[in-house]
Design a protein around this motif. Structure first.
Motif, PDB file in Angstrom:
ATOM      1  N   ARG A   5       0.852  -1.179   0.000  1.00 56.20           N
ATOM      2  CA  ARG A   5       0.000   0.000   0.000  1.00 56.20           C
ATOM      3  C   ARG A   5       0.892   1.235   0.000  1.00 56.20           C
ATOM      4  O   ARG A   5       1.912   1.259   0.675  1.00 56.20           O
ATOM      5  N   PRO A   6       0.511   2.281  -0.731  1.00 54.87           N
ATOM      6  CA  PRO A   6       1.305   3.499  -0.702  1.00 54.87           C
ATOM      7  C   PRO A   6       1.411   4.033   0.720  1.00 54.87           C
ATOM      8  O   PRO A   6       0.426   4.096   1.449  1.00 54.87           O
ATOM      9  N   GLU A   7       2.635   4.400   1.123  1.00 59.57           N
ATOM     10  CA  GLU A   7       2.851   4.912   2.463  1.00 59.57           C
ATOM     11  C   GLU A   7       2.530   6.402   2.495  1.00 59.57           C
ATOM     12  O   GLU A   7       3.164   7.204   1.825  1.00 59.57           O
ATOM     13  N   LEU A   8       1.532   6.781   3.288  1.00 66.02           N
ATOM     14  CA  LEU A   8       1.102   8.160   3.390  1.00 66.02           C
ATOM     15  C   LEU A   8       1.463   8.688   4.778  1.00 66.02           C
ATOM     16  O   LEU A   8       1.093   8.104   5.791  1.00 66.02           O
ATOM     17  N   LEU A   9       2.186   9.798   4.814  1.00 69.69           N
ATOM     18  CA  LEU A   9       2.616  10.358   6.082  1.00 69.69           C
ATOM     19  C   LEU A   9       1.655  11.425   6.593  1.00 69.69           C
ATOM     20  O   LEU A   9       1.521  11.631   7.790  1.00 69.69           O
ATOM     21  N   TYR A  10       1.002  12.122   5.676  1.00 70.09           N
ATOM     22  CA  TYR A  10       0.151  13.239   6.068  1.00 70.09           C
ATOM     23  C   TYR A  10      -0.855  13.483   4.963  1.00 70.09           C
ATOM     24  O   TYR A  10      -0.542  13.326   3.786  1.00 70.09           O
ATOM     25  N   SER A  11      -2.060  13.868   5.332  1.00 67.77           N
ATOM     26  CA  SER A  11      -3.047  14.184   4.306  1.00 67.77           C
ATOM     27  C   SER A  11      -3.965  15.305   4.781  1.00 67.77           C
ATOM     28  O   SER A  11      -4.205  15.468   5.981  1.00 67.77           O
ATOM     29  N   TYR A  12      -4.444  16.093   3.820  1.00 69.33           N
ATOM     30  CA  TYR A  12      -5.417  17.145   4.082  1.00 69.33           C
ATOM     31  C   TYR A  12      -6.532  16.991   3.068  1.00 69.33           C
ATOM     32  O   TYR A  12      -6.276  16.859   1.871  1.00 69.33           O
ATOM     33  N   PHE A  13      -7.760  16.996   3.547  1.00 64.26           N
ATOM     34  CA  PHE A  13      -8.903  16.748   2.672  1.00 64.26           C
ATOM     35  C   PHE A  13      -9.920  17.874   2.809  1.00 64.26           C
ATOM     36  O   PHE A  13     -10.185  18.351   3.916  1.00 64.26           O
ATOM     37  N   ARG A  14     -10.464  18.300   1.666  1.00 59.83           N
ATOM     38  CA  ARG A  14     -11.579  19.239   1.675  1.00 59.83           C
ATOM     39  C   ARG A  14     -12.603  18.775   0.657  1.00 59.83           C
ATOM     40  O   ARG A  14     -12.287  18.586  -0.518  1.00 59.83           O
ATOM     41  N   GLY A  15     -13.813  18.556   1.120  1.00 62.96           N
ATOM     42  CA  GLY A  15     -14.871  18.126   0.225  1.00 62.96           C
ATOM     43  C   GLY A  15     -15.435  19.290  -0.571  1.00 62.96           C
ATOM     44  O   GLY A  15     -15.127  20.456  -0.323  1.00 62.96           O
ATOM     45  N   GLU A 161      -4.012  -3.227  -6.202  1.00 64.95           N
ATOM     46  CA  GLU A 161      -4.106  -4.660  -6.503  1.00 64.95           C
ATOM     47  C   GLU A 161      -3.049  -5.072  -7.522  1.00 64.95           C
ATOM     48  O   GLU A 161      -2.434  -6.138  -7.401  1.00 64.95           O
ATOM     49  N   ARG A 162      -2.835  -4.225  -8.539  1.00 59.76           N
ATOM     50  CA  ARG A 162      -1.805  -4.534  -9.538  1.00 59.76           C
ATOM     51  C   ARG A 162      -0.420  -4.566  -8.903  1.00 59.76           C
ATOM     52  O   ARG A 162       0.406  -5.422  -9.230  1.00 59.76           O
ATOM     53  N   LYS A 163      -0.161  -3.646  -7.983  1.00 64.83           N
ATOM     54  CA  LYS A 163       1.134  -3.627  -7.304  1.00 64.83           C
ATOM     55  C   LYS A 163       1.326  -4.882  -6.460  1.00 64.83           C
ATOM     56  O   LYS A 163       2.416  -5.444  -6.392  1.00 64.83           O
ATOM     57  N   ALA A 164       0.254  -5.312  -5.800  1.00 65.03           N
ATOM     58  CA  ALA A 164       0.342  -6.508  -4.964  1.00 65.03           C
ATOM     59  C   ALA A 164       0.645  -7.739  -5.814  1.00 65.03           C
ATOM     60  O   ALA A 164       1.479  -8.574  -5.453  1.00 65.03           O
ATOM     61  N   ILE A 165      -0.025  -7.862  -6.975  1.00 60.61           N
ATOM     62  CA  ILE A 165       0.206  -9.002  -7.869  1.00 60.61           C
ATOM     63  C   ILE A 165       1.624  -8.961  -8.424  1.00 60.61           C
ATOM     64  O   ILE A 165       2.325  -9.971  -8.477  1.00 60.61           O
ATOM     65  N   SER A 166       2.066  -7.771  -8.832  1.00 59.59           N
ATOM     66  CA  SER A 166       3.414  -7.622  -9.380  1.00 59.59           C
ATOM     67  C   SER A 166       4.470  -7.974  -8.345  1.00 59.59           C
ATOM     68  O   SER A 166       5.456  -8.647  -8.637  1.00 59.59           O
ATOM     69  N   SER A 167       4.247  -7.536  -7.107  1.00 59.10           N
ATOM     70  CA  SER A 167       5.192  -7.833  -6.037  1.00 59.10           C
ATOM     71  C   SER A 167       5.241  -9.329  -5.748  1.00 59.10           C
ATOM     72  O   SER A 167       6.300  -9.902  -5.518  1.00 59.10           O
TER      73      SER A 167
END
Length: 221
Positions: A5-15, A161-167
């Motif tokens: 899974r992509p490693e995310l350190l910080y996120s900001y969201f606005r709807g 899912e593609r990354k998991a299969i490739s790995s």
């Protein structure tokens, strides 16, 4: 095997939001000098807008702001994965920035915003019919924004899912390569050392089989 899974350190969201604000500064329409008359994250109706405009004493503006997401990623590859999913979903104004200290930030953005002046010095400058027309556009943009978010989620899921299969394939290929290398070295040793008997070779093969089984069993745990 753990799913990548992509490693995310910080996120900001606005709807997404439909809003009406009025400027409280003579320097023009500036968000930092404004008073919010109406803010909603749902489809807006004319009656709500007209009620909000009754409180306007300066320059009132109707604004639709689309979804925005800022993410700090562990690696550039993770940011590229998210960026590809965002662009494919319709967020074509998305981009990646890398800071001087190596901080990788991804911004998921689109360009389907809307900002229209409605009044000047408290006086309504447009007709109610035009306001209703603007709300139709704003609500359509709200619905499109929702669809893009759903597409972004689905595209990101598929990319993971593609990354998991490739790995998984890469790990299997690496294990097979190591096994072949080990057997080749053993065969070379047998060719140079006739003392290696057939029974001894079977024992080595049995040991290899146990080693492989143990490795696979360990991963399943």
């Amino acid at each position: 095997m753990a799913e990548h899974r992509p490693e995310l350190l910080y996120s900001y969201f606005r709807g997404a939001a439909v809003s009406i604000y009025q400027s409280t500064s003579d320097s023009g329409i500036q968000k930092q000098h404004c008073c919010w008359l109406l803010v909603t994250h749902k489809p807006c109706v004319k009656d709500d807008v007209m009620a909000a405009l009754k409180g306007a004493t300066s320059n009132a503006v109707l604004k639709f702001e689309p979804f925005i997401l800022h993410v700090q990623c562990q690696t550039l590859q993770d940011a590229q994965t998210l960026h590809s999913a965002a662009v494919a979903s319709g967020f074509r104004n998305s981009g990646i920035t890398v800071g001087k200290r190596g901080k990788t930030m991804l911004a998921v953005r689109s360009t389907h915003g809307l900002e229209v002046p409605l009044s000047h010095q408290g006086k309504l400058m447009v007709t109610e019919e035009y306001i209703e027309f603007l709300l139709t556009i704003a609500n359509q943009k709200m619905e499109e924004n929702k669809k893009r978010i759903e597409r972004f989620y689905n595209c990101l899921q598929q990319a993971m899912e593609r990354k998991a299969i490739s790995s998984s394939h890469s790990e299997t290929k690496e294990k097979n390569s190591l096994l072949c290398t080990h057997k080749n070295k053993r065969n070379q040793g047998k060719a140079h050392d006739p003392s290696i008997t057939e029974d001894h070779e079977k024992e080595l093969e049995g040991a290899d089989g146990l080693g492989i089984s143990a490795a696979l069993f360990s991963e399943e745990d």
